[in-house]
Design an enzyme around this catalytic site. Sequence first.
Site, PDB file in Angstrom:
ATOM      1  N   ASN A   7     -23.539 -17.182 -11.264  1.00 43.35           N
ATOM      2  CA  ASN A   7     -22.872 -18.058 -10.300  1.00 43.35           C
ATOM      3  C   ASN A   7     -22.373 -17.156  -9.174  1.00 43.35           C
ATOM      4  OD1 ASN A   7     -21.186 -19.762  -8.882  1.00 43.35           O
ATOM      5  ND2 ASN A   7     -20.062 -20.500 -10.680  1.00 43.35           N
ATOM      6  N   ARG A  91     -26.609 -20.908 -10.365  1.00 45.87           N
ATOM      7  CA  ARG A  91     -25.926 -22.068  -9.800  1.00 45.87           C
ATOM      8  C   ARG A  91     -26.146 -22.056  -8.289  1.00 45.87           C
ATOM      9  NH1 ARG A  91     -19.646 -22.835  -8.150  1.00 45.87           N
ATOM     10  NH2 ARG A  91     -19.763 -25.056  -7.684  1.00 45.87           N
ATOM     11  N   HIS A 180     -20.160 -29.997  -7.631  1.00 50.66           N
ATOM     12  CA  HIS A 180     -19.666 -29.883  -9.016  1.00 50.66           C
ATOM     13  C   HIS A 180     -20.387 -30.852  -9.964  1.00 50.66           C
ATOM     14  CE1 HIS A 180     -15.629 -28.733  -6.977  1.00 50.66           C
ATOM     15  NE2 HIS A 180     -16.226 -27.614  -7.361  1.00 50.66           N
ATOM     16  N   ASN A 211     -10.623 -24.286  -8.097  1.00 53.84           N
ATOM     17  CA  ASN A 211     -10.391 -23.818  -6.723  1.00 53.84           C
ATOM     18  C   ASN A 211     -10.898 -24.864  -5.748  1.00 53.84           C
ATOM     19  OD1 ASN A 211      -9.074 -21.322  -6.683  1.00 53.84           O
ATOM     20  ND2 ASN A 211     -10.910 -20.343  -7.503  1.00 53.84           N
ATOM     21  N   ARG A 241      -8.800 -25.476   0.997  1.00 58.02           N
ATOM     22  CA  ARG A 241      -9.535 -26.435   1.837  1.00 58.02           C
ATOM     23  C   ARG A 241      -8.678 -27.672   2.106  1.00 58.02           C
ATOM     24  NH1 ARG A 241     -14.916 -26.336  -1.844  1.00 58.02           N
ATOM     25  NH2 ARG A 241     -14.356 -24.275  -2.621  1.00 58.02           N
ATOM     26  N   MET A 284      -2.511 -22.935  -8.107  1.00 58.78           N
ATOM     27  CA  MET A 284      -1.618 -23.995  -8.582  1.00 58.78           C
ATOM     28  C   MET A 284      -0.472 -23.451  -9.446  1.00 58.78           C
ATOM     29  SD  MET A 284      -0.705 -27.068  -8.525  1.00 58.78           S
ATOM     30  CE  MET A 284      -1.885 -28.202  -7.864  1.00 58.78           C
ATOM     31  N   ARG A 285      -0.711 -22.352 -10.158  1.00 58.65           N
ATOM     32  CA  ARG A 285       0.376 -21.792 -10.972  1.00 58.65           C
ATOM     33  C   ARG A 285       1.562 -21.380 -10.106  1.00 58.65           C
ATOM     34  NH1 ARG A 285      -4.020 -18.407 -14.241  1.00 58.65           N
ATOM     35  NH2 ARG A 285      -4.820 -18.457 -12.116  1.00 58.65           N
ATOM     36  N   GLU A 334      -7.598 -28.687 -16.542  1.00 50.74           N
ATOM     37  CA  GLU A 334      -7.465 -28.364 -17.971  1.00 50.74           C
ATOM     38  C   GLU A 334      -6.085 -27.821 -18.320  1.00 50.74           C
ATOM     39  OE1 GLU A 334     -10.785 -25.778 -19.071  1.00 50.74           O
ATOM     40  OE2 GLU A 334     -12.118 -27.084 -17.926  1.00 50.74           O
ATOM     41  N   ASN A 335      -5.418 -27.216 -17.319  1.00 52.14           N
ATOM     42  CA  ASN A 335      -4.177 -26.484 -17.634  1.00 52.14           C
ATOM     43  C   ASN A 335      -2.887 -27.065 -17.076  1.00 52.14           C
ATOM     44  OD1 ASN A 335      -5.317 -24.129 -19.066  1.00 52.14           O
ATOM     45  ND2 ASN A 335      -6.427 -23.879 -17.140  1.00 52.14           N
ATOM     46  N   GLU A 385     -20.036 -25.324 -17.127  1.00 47.11           N
ATOM     47  CA  GLU A 385     -21.173 -25.375 -16.203  1.00 47.11           C
ATOM     48  C   GLU A 385     -22.237 -24.354 -16.607  1.00 47.11           C
ATOM     49  OE1 GLU A 385     -17.914 -25.002 -13.388  1.00 47.11           O
ATOM     50  OE2 GLU A 385     -19.131 -26.073 -11.923  1.00 47.11           O
TER      51      GLU A 385
HETATM   52  N1  LIG Z   1      -2.028 -22.662 -16.392  1.00 48.37           N
HETATM   53  C1  LIG Z   1      -2.413 -23.131 -15.214  1.00 48.37           C
HETATM   54  N2  LIG Z   1      -1.659 -24.036 -14.558  1.00 48.37           N
HETATM   55  C2  LIG Z   1      -2.020 -24.504 -13.372  1.00 48.37           C
HETATM   56  N3  LIG Z   1      -3.141 -24.139 -12.723  1.00 48.37           N
HETATM   57  C3  LIG Z   1      -3.935 -23.245 -13.326  1.00 48.37           C
HETATM   58  C4  LIG Z   1      -3.628 -22.690 -14.593  1.00 48.37           C
HETATM   59  N4  LIG Z   1      -4.621 -21.824 -14.935  1.00 48.37           N
HETATM   60  C5  LIG Z   1      -5.508 -21.837 -13.915  1.00 48.37           C
HETATM   61  N5  LIG Z   1      -5.110 -22.681 -12.936  1.00 48.37           N
HETATM   62  C6  LIG Z   1      -5.763 -22.972 -11.659  1.00 48.37           C
HETATM   63  O1  LIG Z   1      -7.170 -23.015 -11.796  1.00 48.37           O
HETATM   64  C7  LIG Z   1      -7.760 -22.519 -10.582  1.00 48.37           C
HETATM   65  C8  LIG Z   1      -9.134 -21.967 -10.867  1.00 48.37           C
HETATM   66  O2  LIG Z   1      -9.914 -22.965 -11.451  1.00 48.37           O
HETATM   67  P1  LIG Z   1     -11.436 -22.679 -11.808  1.00 48.37           P
HETATM   68  O3  LIG Z   1     -11.992 -23.943 -12.347  1.00 48.37           O
HETATM   69  O4  LIG Z   1     -11.525 -21.466 -12.648  1.00 48.37           O
HETATM   70  O5  LIG Z   1     -11.979 -22.410 -10.356  1.00 48.37           O
HETATM   71  P2  LIG Z   1     -13.351 -21.884  -9.758  1.00 48.37           P
HETATM   72  O6  LIG Z   1     -14.395 -22.050 -10.839  1.00 48.37           O
HETATM   73  O7  LIG Z   1     -13.566 -22.829  -8.619  1.00 48.37           O
HETATM   74  O8  LIG Z   1     -13.108 -20.490  -9.345  1.00 48.37           O
HETATM   75  C9  LIG Z   1      -6.805 -21.450 -10.106  1.00 48.37           C
HETATM   76  O9  LIG Z   1      -6.788 -21.366  -8.732  1.00 48.37           O
HETATM   77  C10 LIG Z   1      -5.457 -21.920 -10.632  1.00 48.37           C
HETATM   78  O10 LIG Z   1      -4.770 -22.542  -9.570  1.00 48.37           O
HETATM   79  C1  LIG Z   2     -18.630 -26.600  -4.514  1.00 44.87           C
HETATM   80  C2  LIG Z   2     -17.357 -25.911  -4.797  1.00 44.87           C
HETATM   81  O1  LIG Z   2     -16.327 -26.270  -4.284  1.00 44.87           O
HETATM   82  O2  LIG Z   2     -17.412 -24.931  -5.687  1.00 44.87           O
HETATM   83  P1  LIG Z   2     -16.199 -24.049  -6.197  1.00 44.87           P
HETATM   84  O3  LIG Z   2     -15.237 -25.004  -6.840  1.00 44.87           O
HETATM   85  O4  LIG Z   2     -16.830 -23.119  -7.198  1.00 44.87           O
HETATM   86  O5  LIG Z   2     -15.631 -23.380  -4.984  1.00 44.87           O
HETATM   87 MG   LIG Z   3     -15.709 -23.747 -10.564  1.00 47.21          MG
END
Ligand SMILES: Nc1ncnc2c1ncn2[C@@H]1O[C@H](COP(=O)(O)OP(=O)(O)O)[C@@H](O)[C@H]1O
Ligand SMILES: CC(=O)OP(=O)(O)O
Ligand SMILES: [Mg+2]
Length: 402
Positions: A7, A91, A180, A211, A241, A284-285, A334-335, A385
Site C-alpha cells: 500500500n 492497493r 476505501h 486518516n 482534509r 483523533m487521539r 475501531e478505537n 484491506e
Molecule cells: N485509540 C484511538 N483513539 C482515537 N483515534 C485513534 C486511536 N487509535 C488510532 N486512532 C486514529 O486512527 C487514525 C489512523 O487510522 P488508520 O485507519 O490507521 O489510517 P490510514 O490507514 O488512513 O493511515 C489516526 O490518525 C488516529 O487519529
Molecule cells: C482514499 C483515502 O483516503 O485513503 P487513506 O485513508 O489511506 O488516506
Molecule cells: Mg487506511
Amino acid sequence: MNILVINSGSSSLKYQLYNMTDESVLAKGLVERIGMDSSILNHKPTGKQEVTEVSEILEHNTAIRKVLAILTDKEHGVIESIKEINAVGHRVVHGGEYFKASALVDADAKTKIRQLFDLAPLHNPAAMMGISASETNMPGVPQVVVFDTAFHQTMPEKAYMYAIPRVLYNKYKVRRYGAHGTSHDFVSKAAAEYLDRPLEDLKIITCHIGNGASVTAVQGGVSVDTSMGMTPLEGLMMGTRSGDLDPAVVPYVMNKEELSVGEVNSMLNKHSGLLAISGVSSDMRDIIDGAEKGEPNSTLAFEMYEYRLRKYIGSYAAAMNGVDAIVFTAGVGENASLLRERVLNNLTFLGIELDAEANKVRSGDPRRISTADSKVQVLVVPTNEELVIARDTHRIVQGING
Ligand SMILES: Nc1ncnc2c1ncn2[C@@H]1O[C@H](COP(=O)(O)OP(=O)(O)O)[C@@H](O)[C@H]1O
Ligand SMILES: CC(=O)OP(=O)(O)O
Ligand SMILES: [Mg+2]
C-alpha cells in the site's frame, strides 16, 4: 503461495507478506518519510523481534529494496530468498470507470492508472511508483492491482453524477467515484456474517474512519452511495482534509489570497480538517485529549467531526429508506469509543440503543455495541484491506497459472 501486499502512499509504503496456505501473516511493516532526510523502516516479523531502521530512502525503488532485504535477512527475515514471493498485490486508490474489479498488471493497466493521476493526485502516482519499483526488483513476478473505487462502481447515476454541465463528464469523466471500497466491502460482508443474516436482505451503513474517512450505503451487498467524490476530498471532515464545503469558497479564497491550483489543493487536502480547526493535530487521539481538557479548539474540532459524520449516517438511512446495521471501522472507528457514543446517542430517533459497556470493550474481533434488541444493530468490525488484496491477488494469479 506467498503474496506480498503493498500500500504505497506519497511518502510511505506499508507491506504485509502472506502465506496463502493458511492466510497467515509472515511479516508486516511500514516505511515512512520516503524522500525526507531520515526515513524509518519498521518491520514486524511474526514470532520474531520487531526492528526499526533509520536510513536515507529517497524514492520508492529504494524502499522496496530495503523491504525485500529485510524480508530475506538472516536475523529479521521470514523467507530465504525473494524467489519465495510468488505474487505482489497493490492497493490503488483510483480505478476510474476502467476498473470494476481487481486486475493483473500489464501495459494496458499501467496506462490506465497513469491516465487517472489527475483524478487522484495524492494517491495514484504513489501507487504507480510502488508498481514500478516492484517490477524492477521482482522481475517476472505477477502483480495485481486492487482498487478502492471498484466496489463503488455499482452506484446509480443519480448518486454519482454532479449537477454540473454534462460535457465535463463526457470530456473528463468528472463524477463521483468514492474510495476505501475494499474496506466497505469487507466489513459489510463481515457484518452480515456476524448478524447471521443474508447480505442480500440488509441495508448497512459502513463508516470507514481513519486518516481518510468515508461512509457508504450498502444495500443488498452493493454500494449505492458513498461520501467521497471524484477525489478522496469530498464528504466527511478528516484528519487533514476539509470534506464538504461550498464550492464557491474555492475561487473566492484563490482570488483573495492569490493562490494557485496546487496551493488550494494542498490547503484543502493537507492543511484542513481536524488539524486546521484544532490548530494542534490531525490525530483523533490528540483531539480527544484536548477536548477532555476543555481546550476550545479541540472541542470544536471534535464536535464538527461528530456532527458531520452523524449527518451522513442520517442521509444514508434516508437514501436507502431504512437501515438495519451501522458498522464502524478503521483507526478512529475501531478505537474512538467516545466518538461512537456521541454519534449513536444522537441517533436515537432511528431506534438505536447503545450498549455503553460493550462500546468501551477493546478487541480485535467484530463485536456488537448496540443492545441485542436495538432496532438498528451497531457493530465495530476491524477492517483488513490487506487480506482482501492478498485474496484477490491469489485468485487472479491462480487464474493465469491454471
Ligand atoms: N485509540 C484511538 N483513539 C482515537 N483515534 C485513534 C486511536 N487509535 C488510532 N486512532 C486514529 O486512527 C487514525 C489512523 O487510522 P488508520 O485507519 O490507521 O489510517 P490510514 O490507514 O488512513 O493511515 C489516526 O490518525 C488516529 O487519529
Ligand atoms: C482514499 C483515502 O483516503 O485513503 P487513506 O485513508 O489511506 O488516506
Ligand atoms: Mg487506511
